[in-house]
Design a protein around this motif. Sequence first.
Motif, PDB file in Angstrom:
ATOM      1  N   SER A 141       3.823   2.119  -0.536  1.00 18.26           N
ATOM      2  CA  SER A 141       3.443   1.417  -1.775  1.00 18.26           C
ATOM      3  C   SER A 141       3.812  -0.064  -1.701  1.00 18.26           C
ATOM      4  O   SER A 141       3.146  -0.906  -2.281  1.00 18.26           O
ATOM      5  CB  SER A 141       4.113   2.070  -2.983  1.00 18.26           C
ATOM      6  N   GLY A 142       4.871  -0.401  -0.929  1.00 16.57           N
ATOM      7  CA  GLY A 142       5.294  -1.795  -0.837  1.00 16.57           C
ATOM      8  C   GLY A 142       4.688  -2.546   0.342  1.00 16.57           C
ATOM      9  O   GLY A 142       5.051  -3.702   0.590  1.00 16.57           O
ATOM     10  N   THR A 143       3.782  -1.890   1.067  1.00 20.79           N
ATOM     11  CA  THR A 143       3.169  -2.532   2.237  1.00 20.79           C
ATOM     12  C   THR A 143       2.343  -3.738   1.816  1.00 20.79           C
ATOM     13  O   THR A 143       1.595  -3.671   0.842  1.00 20.79           O
ATOM     14  CB  THR A 143       2.258  -1.519   2.973  1.00 20.79           C
ATOM     15  N   ASP A 144       2.478  -4.836   2.546  1.00 17.13           N
ATOM     16  CA  ASP A 144       1.640  -6.015   2.323  1.00 17.13           C
ATOM     17  C   ASP A 144       0.300  -5.751   3.009  1.00 17.13           C
ATOM     18  O   ASP A 144       0.238  -5.651   4.241  1.00 17.13           O
ATOM     19  CB  ASP A 144       2.329  -7.249   2.919  1.00 17.13           C
ATOM     20  N   ALA A 145      -0.760  -5.640   2.220  1.00 18.46           N
ATOM     21  CA  ALA A 145      -2.072  -5.270   2.763  1.00 18.46           C
ATOM     22  C   ALA A 145      -2.551  -6.274   3.810  1.00 18.46           C
ATOM     23  O   ALA A 145      -3.193  -5.902   4.797  1.00 18.46           O
ATOM     24  CB  ALA A 145      -3.091  -5.136   1.634  1.00 18.46           C
ATOM     25  N   LYS A 146      -2.218  -7.558   3.618  1.00 14.15           N
ATOM     26  CA  LYS A 146      -2.678  -8.575   4.581  1.00 14.15           C
ATOM     27  C   LYS A 146      -1.989  -8.420   5.931  1.00 14.15           C
ATOM     28  O   LYS A 146      -2.612  -8.599   6.980  1.00 14.15           O
ATOM     29  CB  LYS A 146      -2.414  -9.980   4.027  1.00 14.15           C
ATOM     30  N   VAL A 147      -0.705  -8.090   5.894  1.00 17.91           N
ATOM     31  CA  VAL A 147       0.041  -7.900   7.142  1.00 17.91           C
ATOM     32  C   VAL A 147      -0.496  -6.669   7.884  1.00 17.91           C
ATOM     33  O   VAL A 147      -0.744  -6.700   9.096  1.00 17.91           O
ATOM     34  CB  VAL A 147       1.555  -7.742   6.855  1.00 17.91           C
ATOM     35  N   LEU A 148      -0.689  -5.566   7.145  1.00 18.37           N
ATOM     36  CA  LEU A 148      -1.243  -4.352   7.753  1.00 18.37           C
ATOM     37  C   LEU A 148      -2.648  -4.627   8.297  1.00 18.37           C
ATOM     38  O   LEU A 148      -3.003  -4.187   9.403  1.00 18.37           O
ATOM     39  CB  LEU A 148      -1.267  -3.220   6.721  1.00 18.37           C
ATOM     40  N   ALA A 149      -3.436  -5.399   7.547  1.00 15.10           N
ATOM     41  CA  ALA A 149      -4.792  -5.751   7.991  1.00 15.10           C
ATOM     42  C   ALA A 149      -4.752  -6.536   9.298  1.00 15.10           C
ATOM     43  O   ALA A 149      -5.617  -6.354  10.170  1.00 15.10           O
ATOM     44  CB  ALA A 149      -5.505  -6.576   6.921  1.00 15.10           C
ATOM     45  N   GLY A 150      -3.741  -7.390   9.454  1.00 17.76           N
ATOM     46  CA  GLY A 150      -3.591  -8.147  10.698  1.00 17.76           C
ATOM     47  C   GLY A 150      -3.393  -7.223  11.889  1.00 17.76           C
ATOM     48  O   GLY A 150      -4.004  -7.401  12.949  1.00 17.76           O
ATOM     49  N   ALA A 151      -2.543  -6.188  11.692  1.00 20.89           N
ATOM     50  CA  ALA A 151      -2.305  -5.216  12.768  1.00 20.89           C
ATOM     51  C   ALA A 151      -3.574  -4.427  13.064  1.00 20.89           C
ATOM     52  O   ALA A 151      -3.959  -4.247  14.228  1.00 20.89           O
ATOM     53  CB  ALA A 151      -1.172  -4.273  12.363  1.00 20.89           C
ATOM     54  N   PHE A 155      -5.717  -4.374  16.710  1.00 17.67           N
ATOM     55  CA  PHE A 155      -6.027  -3.136  17.446  1.00 17.67           C
ATOM     56  C   PHE A 155      -7.545  -2.935  17.541  1.00 17.67           C
ATOM     57  O   PHE A 155      -8.061  -2.462  18.556  1.00 17.67           O
ATOM     58  CB  PHE A 155      -5.368  -1.923  16.792  1.00 17.67           C
ATOM     59  N   ALA A 156      -8.258  -3.301  16.476  1.00 19.91           N
ATOM     60  CA  ALA A 156      -9.723  -3.170  16.490  1.00 19.91           C
ATOM     61  C   ALA A 156     -10.335  -4.045  17.581  1.00 19.91           C
ATOM     62  O   ALA A 156     -11.258  -3.632  18.290  1.00 19.91           O
ATOM     63  CB  ALA A 156     -10.300  -3.538  15.121  1.00 19.91           C
TER      64      ALA A 156
END
Length: 218
Positions: A141-151, A155-156
């Motif tokens: 719930s506390g994940t920063d969506a932009k940081v996760l999107a960067g990862a 990988f993509a």
Amino acid sequence: AMEALDMGGLELESELEAAPSKKPATHMSNTFHDRIARGNNLTKMGNSSSPRDTAMLIAAQARSCVDCPTLQAVGPQATNQAVKSIAIARTFLKQSDSIDICMQPEFVLLEDGHTGLLLQIRKKARRVTGEGEAQQLKAASGTDAKVLAGAVSSFAREGRRMVLTAIGASAANQAVKAIAIARKNIEEEAIDLTCKPEFTEVDDGKTALRMLLLVEQT
């Protein structure tokens, strides 16, 4: 009205073993042809929308010669209900069909100024996709969506498949937002992401959403 599934104590076995029961002629899974003929293939998800009912609609459209609906959701709870409905629809389709579905989320600016999510649903041929090489990712719930999107984006670009796991509505919402941002990040690079959500049990018996992310050429 059917109770909306509660992610905490999701009674998956009984929910999913039964094939969709016959619904009255007025049920949305039986009336979509008229709606699509009028140019409307958008299904708006609310906080209390029934994922199972929406799943029946998605599966019915997937089996028919029409496009699957696009789901619109505003806020974590509605987004969670939308993703669950796609996961349930995939279990319905798995029972009898060679069809599978995937989703591709993107942001939409609504007339009232709010930002929502559009989950485009596409039909795919069912195939077993190995996950031995999949990169494991988690959303909370506390994940920063932009940081996760960067990862996810990096990988993509390497052509890696990923598995993104989320427990609870807020985490699922952050995961879907991250996928939408990642799709935007890579759109200039002739690749895109598709997402296949399903349910899984995690260590302490909780039910989580598990999203298989695949890279495709555009």
